[in-house]
Design an enzyme around this catalytic site. Structure first.
Site, PDB file in Angstrom:
ATOM      1  N   ASP A  67       0.809  -1.218   0.000  1.00 43.82           N
ATOM      2  CA  ASP A  67       0.000   0.000   0.000  1.00 43.82           C
ATOM      3  C   ASP A  67       0.842   1.268   0.000  1.00 43.82           C
ATOM      4  OD1 ASP A  67       0.873  -0.510   2.601  1.00 43.82           O
ATOM      5  OD2 ASP A  67      -1.105  -1.079   3.317  1.00 43.82           O
ATOM      6  N   ASN A 135      -7.769  -3.352  14.280  1.00 42.74           N
ATOM      7  CA  ASN A 135      -9.169  -3.546  13.867  1.00 42.74           C
ATOM      8  C   ASN A 135      -9.314  -4.690  12.844  1.00 42.74           C
ATOM      9  OD1 ASN A 135      -8.154  -2.512  11.490  1.00 42.74           O
ATOM     10  ND2 ASN A 135      -9.447  -0.674  11.456  1.00 42.74           N
ATOM     11  N   HIS A 137      -7.501  -5.026   9.985  1.00 44.22           N
ATOM     12  CA  HIS A 137      -7.156  -4.761   8.580  1.00 44.22           C
ATOM     13  C   HIS A 137      -5.863  -5.469   8.183  1.00 44.22           C
ATOM     14  CE1 HIS A 137      -4.996  -0.719   9.694  1.00 44.22           C
ATOM     15  NE2 HIS A 137      -4.075  -1.637   9.504  1.00 44.22           N
ATOM     16  N   GLU A 142      -9.812  -2.047   5.314  1.00 43.26           N
ATOM     17  CA  GLU A 142     -10.448  -1.797   6.602  1.00 43.26           C
ATOM     18  C   GLU A 142     -11.694  -2.671   6.755  1.00 43.26           C
ATOM     19  OE1 GLU A 142      -8.777  -0.205   8.635  1.00 43.26           O
ATOM     20  OE2 GLU A 142      -8.306   1.869   8.108  1.00 43.26           O
TER      21      GLU A 142
HETATM   22  C1  F6R Z   1       1.225  -1.504   6.169  1.00 42.88           C
HETATM   23  C2  F6R Z   1      -0.021  -2.234   6.283  1.00 42.88           C
HETATM   24  C3  F6R Z   1      -0.836  -2.256   7.533  1.00 42.88           C
HETATM   25  C4  F6R Z   1      -0.023  -2.547   8.788  1.00 42.88           C
HETATM   26  C5  F6R Z   1      -0.921  -2.542  10.023  1.00 42.88           C
HETATM   27  C6  F6R Z   1      -0.147  -2.822  11.298  1.00 42.88           C
HETATM   28  O1  F6R Z   1       1.797  -1.692   4.877  1.00 42.88           O
HETATM   29  O2  F6R Z   1      -0.391  -2.797   5.316  1.00 42.88           O
HETATM   30  O3  F6R Z   1      -1.819  -3.237   7.392  1.00 42.88           O
HETATM   31  O4  F6R Z   1       0.594  -3.789   8.649  1.00 42.88           O
HETATM   32  O5  F6R Z   1      -1.549  -1.300  10.124  1.00 42.88           O
HETATM   33  O6  F6R Z   1       0.725  -1.750  11.533  1.00 42.88           O
HETATM   34  P1  F6R Z   1       1.779  -1.798  12.722  1.00 42.88           P
HETATM   35  O7  F6R Z   1       2.757  -2.866  12.358  1.00 42.88           O
HETATM   36  O8  F6R Z   1       2.394  -0.432  12.712  1.00 42.88           O
HETATM   37  O9  F6R Z   1       1.029  -2.116  13.954  1.00 42.88           O
END
Ligand code: F6R
Length: 264
Positions: A67, A135, A137, A142
């Protein structure tokens, strides 16, 4: 689903680096799917260490990131382009031409189609690294995202924007939209490696592994994938009813010859 429970975040990084390096050794031209966020930072540090020690080579690899924020310049210090250069690509021998991160400044619809086509023309993703949102994702899919979705624009939830605010300076504009691989796109990867650390992820981990499959918890869709490895620390695993079973499976794997091991 294979669930590995490691002692701490450092052990999570080592176990997941071992899996990724094994993939690179078995298939040097692997197509990697990569994630950003806090969780994989230690994995990337361990990959750089192993690369410098001559234990792994990325010269034939290709990579696609999950992303990128919409409207952000790749040179911006909070872009996911910048993140990947800083934490990984600048320190290993991957070909800069073989690296892809969605282009946040391009026309989003054209870019999403281009990205899907680029993944397909690379032959699909061999190993996809994922983090996990509190959450549920994966990527920036989301809750309520279609479980069949493809690469597209998503509006982030207020909770995700708030969770990522820590990376932006107070006066900086923080994007609230992202280009993300879809859940259908992610599910086509041949092997998925999801990392989660910390007690703040424990509820999300439980819903992903032991809850019903539902769009309100996108990561639960991984229950339908035939080859998923989830690497957790004890905090992230702390609410799982099946903890003892997962420890038992890993003990049995360690005592079994590689030929007899199950993958999932
Ligand atoms: C980032 C991504 C998100 C993160 C998720 C967890 O490329 O795709 O899904 O993996 O938000 O983020 P952290 O590791 O910062 O808790």
């Amino acid at each position: 689903m294979r669930v590995v429970i490691a002692d701490d975040a450092n052990a999570v990084a080592k176990a997941s680096a071992q899996i990724l390096c094994q993939q690179m050794i078995e298939q040097p031209s692997s197509v990697l799917g990569l994630a950003t966020g806090s969780t994989p930072v230690m994995l990337y540090r361990e990959l750089v260490r192993r690369y410098r020690a001559g234990l792994v080579c990325f010269s034939e690899a290709k990579s696609f990131n999950l992303d990128e924020y919409v409207g952000i310049d790749p040179k911006h210090h909070q872009s996911y382009h910048y993140f990947m250069q800083h934490h990984l690509f600048d320190h290993i021998n991957i070909d800069p031409m073989a690296i892809q991160v969605p282009q946040g400044l391009s026309d989003p619809n054209i870019e999403c189609q281009r990205y899907e086509a680029a993944i397909a023309s690379a032959g699909g993703i061999d190993l996809q690294v994922l983090g996990l949102g509190a959450n549920g994702h994966i990527g920036f899919n989301e809750p309520t995202s279609s479980l069949a979705s493809r690469t597209r624009i998503k509006t982030l939830t207020e909770a995700t924007v708030a969770a990522n605010a820590r990376f932006f300076k107070p006066q900086e504009r923080q994007p609230s939209m992202a280009l993300t691989m879809g859940i259908g796109t992610i599910m086509e990867a041949r092997h998925i490696l999801l990392l989660a650390t910390g007690e703040h992820k424990a509820e999300s981990v439980k819903a992903m592994i032991e809850g019903p499959v539902c769009a309100m918890h996108p990561a639960s869709v991984l229950q339908f994938h035939p080859t998923v490895t989830i690497v957790l620390d004890v905090g992230a695993a702390s609410l799982l009813n099946s903890q003892q079973y997962f420890y038992w499976v890993e003990k049995m794997r360690a005592e079994t010859t590689p030929e007899k091991r199950e993958n999932s």
